[in-house]
Design a protein around this motif. Structure first.
Motif, PDB file in Angstrom:
ATOM      1  N   ASP A   1      32.973 -23.365  36.342  1.00  0.00           N
ATOM      2  CA  ASP A   1      31.926 -23.879  36.047  1.00  0.00           C
ATOM      3  C   ASP A   1      31.012 -24.098  37.501  1.00  0.00           C
TER       4      ASP A   1
ATOM      5  N   ARG B   1      40.297 -32.097  33.558  1.00  0.00           N
ATOM      6  CA  ARG B   1      39.368 -31.811  34.726  1.00  0.00           C
ATOM      7  C   ARG B   1      38.054 -32.124  34.636  1.00  0.00           C
ATOM      8  N   ARG B   2      37.635 -31.921  33.465  1.00  0.00           N
ATOM      9  CA  ARG B   2      36.140 -32.535  33.099  1.00  0.00           C
ATOM     10  C   ARG B   2      36.009 -33.982  33.393  1.00  0.00           C
TER      11      ARG B   2
ATOM     12  N   ARG C   1      34.010 -37.880  39.800  1.00  0.00           N
ATOM     13  CA  ARG C   1      33.951 -37.663  41.114  1.00  0.00           C
ATOM     14  C   ARG C   1      32.386 -37.797  41.052  1.00  0.00           C
ATOM     15  N   LEU C   2      31.775 -37.132  40.120  1.00  0.00           N
ATOM     16  CA  LEU C   2      30.107 -37.212  40.077  1.00  0.00           C
ATOM     17  C   LEU C   2      29.475 -38.559  40.013  1.00  0.00           C
TER      18      LEU C   2
ATOM     19  N   GLN D   1      42.037 -28.693  31.086  1.00  0.00           N
ATOM     20  CA  GLN D   1      40.569 -28.376  31.069  1.00  0.00           C
ATOM     21  C   GLN D   1      39.766 -29.806  30.834  1.00  0.00           C
TER      22      GLN D   1
ATOM     23  N   ILE E   1      28.422 -32.656  31.300  1.00  0.00           N
ATOM     24  CA  ILE E   1      29.705 -32.807  31.169  1.00  0.00           C
ATOM     25  C   ILE E   1      30.316 -33.634  30.255  1.00  0.00           C
TER      26      ILE E   1
ATOM     27  N   SER F   1      36.055 -34.462  37.128  1.00  0.00           N
ATOM     28  CA  SER F   1      34.702 -34.146  37.721  1.00  0.00           C
ATOM     29  C   SER F   1      33.695 -35.326  37.347  1.00  0.00           C
TER      30      SER F   1
ATOM     31  N   GLU G   1      29.945 -27.048  45.061  1.00  0.00           N
ATOM     32  CA  GLU G   1      29.091 -27.852  46.037  1.00  0.00           C
ATOM     33  C   GLU G   1      28.226 -27.090  46.550  1.00  0.00           C
TER      34      GLU G   1
ATOM     35  N   GLU H   1      23.804 -33.215  35.524  1.00  0.00           N
ATOM     36  CA  GLU H   1      25.345 -32.765  35.574  1.00  0.00           C
ATOM     37  C   GLU H   1      26.091 -33.748  34.814  1.00  0.00           C
TER      38      GLU H   1
ATOM     39  N   ASP I   1      40.774 -21.915  42.693  1.00  0.00           N
ATOM     40  CA  ASP I   1      40.467 -22.551  41.649  1.00  0.00           C
ATOM     41  C   ASP I   1      41.006 -21.881  40.246  1.00  0.00           C
TER      42      ASP I   1
ATOM     43  N   LEU J   1      29.610 -27.134  39.059  1.00  0.00           N
ATOM     44  CA  LEU J   1      30.374 -28.208  39.985  1.00  0.00           C
ATOM     45  C   LEU J   1      30.695 -27.585  41.191  1.00  0.00           C
TER      46      LEU J   1
END
Length: 451
Positions: free
Chosen positions: A178, A40-41, A47-48, A37, A113, A44, A183, A109, A200, A181
């Motif tokens: 979450d 994954r944060r 990506r952001l 996890q 995170i 993310s 879209e 965001e 997911d 996240l």
């Protein structure tokens, strides 16, 4: 900087299990879930950040375009041409504003995170009795539903992490959604949204999606999602599954999804009450819903997940908890008096108090100077205050309502929707049905900005 409360959770069941040199695949998955996890944060976040980089370039180009059109408009003398330039300038400025709003939303965001990632790494945790014990007891109950509510930056997500960690220690499977996240395209269509959830959650459990196998178009979308959980996700293991949904309030603005998804969750909760074979399957599901406001759209009382299960409402830290936070940050006993002074300004707001502690630790500025500058653009809370101000500027009703609150010394009654939105942002406290500023910092800063 945010914080993550740290507690020593003892699990007798885990401690008493016979040791083995080999772990079964599910145990191995559970041991790695927290790390996965966190990964994954980080993914993310990257990506952001990539999206922000692209938006920043687009914003810069659009700014140049606006400047160029404005220059042509100023130089033009022909009325017809000047009118055309005026129209072009209006459209270009609108596009620039939209890009700016998207950029600010993404930056918020990213900050949220990043705060959680840092909090998990730091491992600081201040308990809020009896909330933790109540959550730990509830999550072990078949078919449990826990709802955590509080304004923004009060520690909801971090309490959720504690619950998930406790569940893993019980040997439970866990999956976290979450909704921040998700879209926008995912939230526009119920089928797309429910399929995104199915995939997911399967991914969180390291299962193959198998969506085509368990999704039959002859059924409705809610029925398909229910079948997927019942026949696949819940039936793939005898272990309970904790499904946590963070930032649930994001769905409040999507009427195509919100009522149907609430009906689905309430149906799952009710299914666990049955004593038959199907009921036994649904007893393995434990739901945790996290949201920042009570201002959700109206629902049929029998279709709502908001009036069942256990409710946890997070409040500010008291003085003892603030001192505990300071101790875990190695602030030192001599600073306790400084903390009391800051509590007079910001109350026990967890996020703001952590910021104050960080600056007191540095000792580069005296506490008196920090307090004096706090409600100004030079103060240590300036970024947070500006962010809150931007929220108000985007909604004239909120701005006007909050101006009334900070410009008077008595509680103010506002429109119900405005009240709950201001409370969700953490800008007001409720006194019966009326509003007062959450803290003196907000009163000082916003009475100046909005006056």
């Amino acid at each position: 900087m945010l914080f993550l409360w740290h507690g020593n959770i003892q699990n007798k069941n885990v401690q008493n299990r016979p040791k083995s040199s080999m772990l079964d695949s599910e145990d191995q998955i559970q041991l790695n879930t927290a790390q996965l996890q966190q990964q994954r944060r980080v993914a993310s976040l990257r990506r952001l950040q990539s999206e922000i980089d692209l938006l920043e370039k687009a914003y810069a180009l659009q700014s140049q375009k606006v400047a160029s059109i404005r220059k042509e408009w100023q130089l033009e003398t022909d009325p017809s041409r000047k009118f055309q330039y005026s129209h072009q300038l209006q459209e270009a400025e609108q596009t620039l504003t939209e890009l700016g709003d998207k950029l600010k939303a993404l930056e918020q965001e990213v900050q949220a995170i990043a705060d959680v990632i840092l909090a998990v790494e730091q491992g600081i945790y201040v308990t809020r009795p009896p909330h933790e014990d109540k959550c730990y007891q509830a999550i072990t109950q078949p078919g449990a539903l826990i709802r955590i509510k509080a304004p923004q930056k009060m520690g909801k997500t971090l309490l959720l992490e504690k619950i998930l960690n406790y569940a893993r220690q019980q040997g439970y499977r866990t999956a976290k959604l979450d909704l921040k996240l998700a879209e926008v395209e995912i939230l526009k269509d119920l089928k797309t949204f429910l399929q995104w959830i199915c995939v997911d959650v399967a991914d969180s459990l390291e299962l193959e999606p198998q969506l085509a196998k368990h999704w039959q178009e002859v059924f409705g979308v809610n029925k398909n999602c229910t079948r997927y959980f019942q026949k696949y996700l819940l039936s793939s293991s005898d272990k309970p599954l904790v499904l946590a949904i963070d930032n649930f309030e994001r769905l409040f603005n999507y009427p195509e999804i919100f009522p149907q998804f609430c009906l689905l969750l309430r149906g799952w909760y009710e299914a666990a009450k049955s004593s038959d074979h199907i009921g036994n399957i649904w007893k393995k599901l434990r739901l945790v819903i996290v949201h920042s406001t009570e201002s959700y759209p109206s629902l049929d009382i029998n279709h709502s997940p908001f009036n069942v299960g256990s409710t946890i409402e997070l409040l500010e830290f008291n003085l003892q908890q603030v001192i505990e936070l300071a101790n875990q940050n190695n602030l030192g006993k001599q600073r306790e008096q400084d903390l009391s002074a800051f509590m007079g300004l910001i109350g026990g707001h967890p996020y703001l108090m952590q910021q104050a502690i960080n600056h007191l630790k540095n000792q580069q500025v005296t506490p008196e100077e920090l307090l004096r500058l706090a409600p100004t653009e030079q103060g240590i809370f300036r970024d947070h205050l500006r962010q809150q101000f931007q929220h108000l500027q985007r909604n004239p009703q909120l701005e006007l309502g909050y101006k009334k609150v900070v410009m008077t010394n008595t509680p103010v009654m506002l429109d119900t929707e405005v009240t709950f939105k201001l409370h969700s942002l953490g800008l007001v406290k409720l006194v019966s049905n009326d509003c007062v500023p959450s803290c003196d910092l907000y009163r000082q800063y916003f009475s100046n900005r909005l006056g």
